[in-house]
Design a protein around this motif. Structure first.
Motif, PDB file in Angstrom:
ATOM      1  N   ASN A 216       0.864  -1.284  -0.203  1.00  0.00           N
ATOM      2  CA  ASN A 216      -0.136   0.018  -0.016  1.00  0.00           C
ATOM      3  C   ASN A 216       0.953   1.256   0.067  1.00  0.00           C
ATOM      4  OD1 ASN A 216      -2.718  -1.242   0.042  1.00  0.00           O
ATOM      5  ND2 ASN A 216      -2.461  -1.805   1.977  1.00  0.00           N
ATOM      6  N   ARG A 254      -8.372  -8.027  -3.726  1.00  0.00           N
ATOM      7  CA  ARG A 254      -7.266  -8.284  -4.447  1.00  0.00           C
ATOM      8  C   ARG A 254      -7.345  -7.688  -5.749  1.00  0.00           C
ATOM      9  NH1 ARG A 254      -7.716 -14.819  -4.616  1.00  0.00           N
ATOM     10  NH2 ARG A 254      -9.622 -14.726  -5.832  1.00  0.00           N
ATOM     11  N   ARG A 257      -6.903  -3.533  -6.079  1.00  0.00           N
ATOM     12  CA  ARG A 257      -5.721  -2.765  -5.353  1.00  0.00           C
ATOM     13  C   ARG A 257      -5.024  -1.827  -6.292  1.00  0.00           C
ATOM     14  NH1 ARG A 257      -4.799  -4.511  -0.070  1.00  0.00           N
ATOM     15  NH2 ARG A 257      -2.669  -4.348  -0.159  1.00  0.00           N
ATOM     16  N   ASN A 286      -6.401  -6.636 -12.322  1.00  0.00           N
ATOM     17  CA  ASN A 286      -5.975  -5.407 -11.600  1.00  0.00           C
ATOM     18  C   ASN A 286      -6.196  -4.354 -12.503  1.00  0.00           C
ATOM     19  OD1 ASN A 286      -5.167  -5.037  -8.532  1.00  0.00           O
ATOM     20  ND2 ASN A 286      -5.037  -6.990  -8.947  1.00  0.00           N
TER      21      ASN A 286
END
Length: 410
Positions: A216, A254, A257, A286
């Motif tokens: 993060n 997930r 992200r 993603n």
């Protein structure tokens, strides 16, 4: 010249080539004009067909008389000088290239050589290449591409490798950045080729997109400015990203992200390009969740079409369950070889199936595009006058124009 006679007698000791001249009268002029008249001399002096000569390749025998008369009598000298002066005037007025173009000897209409180029063709190829290079590099900043009214996030995806995803991402980003747009490139391929193409360090230990996905870390702390290209930033990828898919399996949310990381970036970009790996794993998912648009590069070969249906099916699944705004907005044909019928057949199939989503610009096979990454550059800066750079510039301009015309979605 003797009194009362028109021509002086020829000396008996004249050389063989100065035999008495036989005047051959033409249809449009009296015999005297064929022997010593200025039009015939002028025409032969200037290299263009005259009134008294039968054809440019076969001059009349009387055409030599002015010079012979000039050698044998004072009066002939005056006539020869007059003929020479008239010949010079004919050269200046009747033949292009010896002066200002004027009326020709045999028609009154302006004579233009068939080798004289038109205004559109008068620039040599080297000058045209230099002109294209200046247009692409845009050193003065006067040329600008339209900027969208909101950030456009494009995912460059195709699960088949070697179709030009990274090359397309790098060159489109550079083209847009050189023409007034703020652009961010997110390298989501563990190979890190987009980072190499933009000359951004991506060795082990460099903060990269892996830190954003797993730890993060804010995207602003990872993005690096691209040297020599204003308004262009890159989030590099290192070899650590290869293990991200395994580590993301147990992470909550997930699939989103990367989307959260891009949304939290404090600076607003006009374009965000996400370079995907050649797979349909969690990294590509993603990217599809973070993007609004999908740009699919398609190599003009049969194998590139085989996996296209599976890619479209995965995009539809993501649209149904994770990202309702996702849209396949742009198809770009790459590695086009105009020497083969196969390339034409693939192009026609793609255009028939996807319609207006396919860009008019087509990227040809060009060695400069392949050489540029070895110098840490895009083809836009490595050889801006090449066919590859010109094609990518046209593709970038088309994407920008489509985005403006349709309110931000190409």
């Amino acid at each position: 010249m003797q009194p009362g006679g028109e021509y002086a007698a020829r000396p008996t000791s004249a050389p063989p080539f100065s035999a008495p001249t036989v005047a051959v009268p033409s249809v449009s002029a009296p015999p005297a004009a064929a022997v010593s008249g200025p039009p015939t001399g002028a025409s032969l002096a200037s290299g263009s067909p005259g009134v008294g000569s039968p054809s440019p390749a076969t001059p009349s025998l009387g055409a030599e008389s002015p010079s012979l008369e000039a050698a044998s009598s004072p009066g002939g000298t005056a006539r020869g000088a007059t003929a020479s002066a008239d010949g010079a005037a004919g050269s200046a007025t009747g033949v292009s290239g010896a002066g200002a173009p004027g009326p020709s000897v045999n028609g009154g209409a302006e004579h233009v050589s068939r080798e004289t180029p038109n205004r559109d063709e008068d620039d040599p190829p080297l000058a045209m290449e230099a002109l294209r290079a200046v247009q692409i590099l845009n050193p003065s900043g006067e040329i600008s591409m339209p900027r969208p009214d909101h950030p456009r996030v494009l995912c460059v995806a195709n699960q088949k490798g070697g179709v030009g995803k990274t090359t397309t991402t790098v060159n489109l980003a550079v083209a847009l950045a050189l023409h007034g747009n703020r652009v961010l490139v997110v390298d989501l391929d563990p190979q890190g080729n987009a980072s190499t193409g933009l000359n951004v360090p991506h060795h082990a230990g460099v903060p990269d997109v892996y830190d954003c996905l797993i730890d993060n870390v804010p995207l602003a702390e990872v993005a690096q400015p691209v040297e020599g290209i204003p308004n262009l930033f890159c989030v590099p990828a290192t070899i650590d990203l290869a293990g991200a898919e395994i580590e993301l399996v147990s992470v909550v949310a997930r699939e989103s992200r990367l989307a959260r990381a891009i949304t939290a970036h404090p600076e607003k970009f006009d374009y965000v390009f996400i370079d995907c790996p050649p797979s349909l794993g969690l990294l590509t998912v993603n990217a599809l969740c973070a993007a609004q648009e999908v740009l699919i590069p398609i190599q003009c070969e049969y194998y590139a079409l085989e996996g296209l249906n599976q890619l479209i099916n995965n995009i539809n699944l993501v649209r149904q369950h994770l990202n309702p705004t996702l849209d396949v907005s742009t198809i770009l044909l790459t590695m086009y070889d105009r020497r083969t019928r196969l390339a034409d057949a693939v192009e026609q199939d793609v255009r028939n199936h996807f319609g207006d989503k396919v860009l008019e610009a087509v990227i040809p096979r060009n060695v400069r595009v392949s050489e540029a990454p070895s110098y840490g550059q895009s083809v836009m800066t490595y050889d801006p006058g090449s066919r590859g750079a010109t094609s990518y510039f046209e593709a970038a301009l088309e994407i920008a124009m489509r985005g403006v015309n349709t309110g931000g979605t190409a």
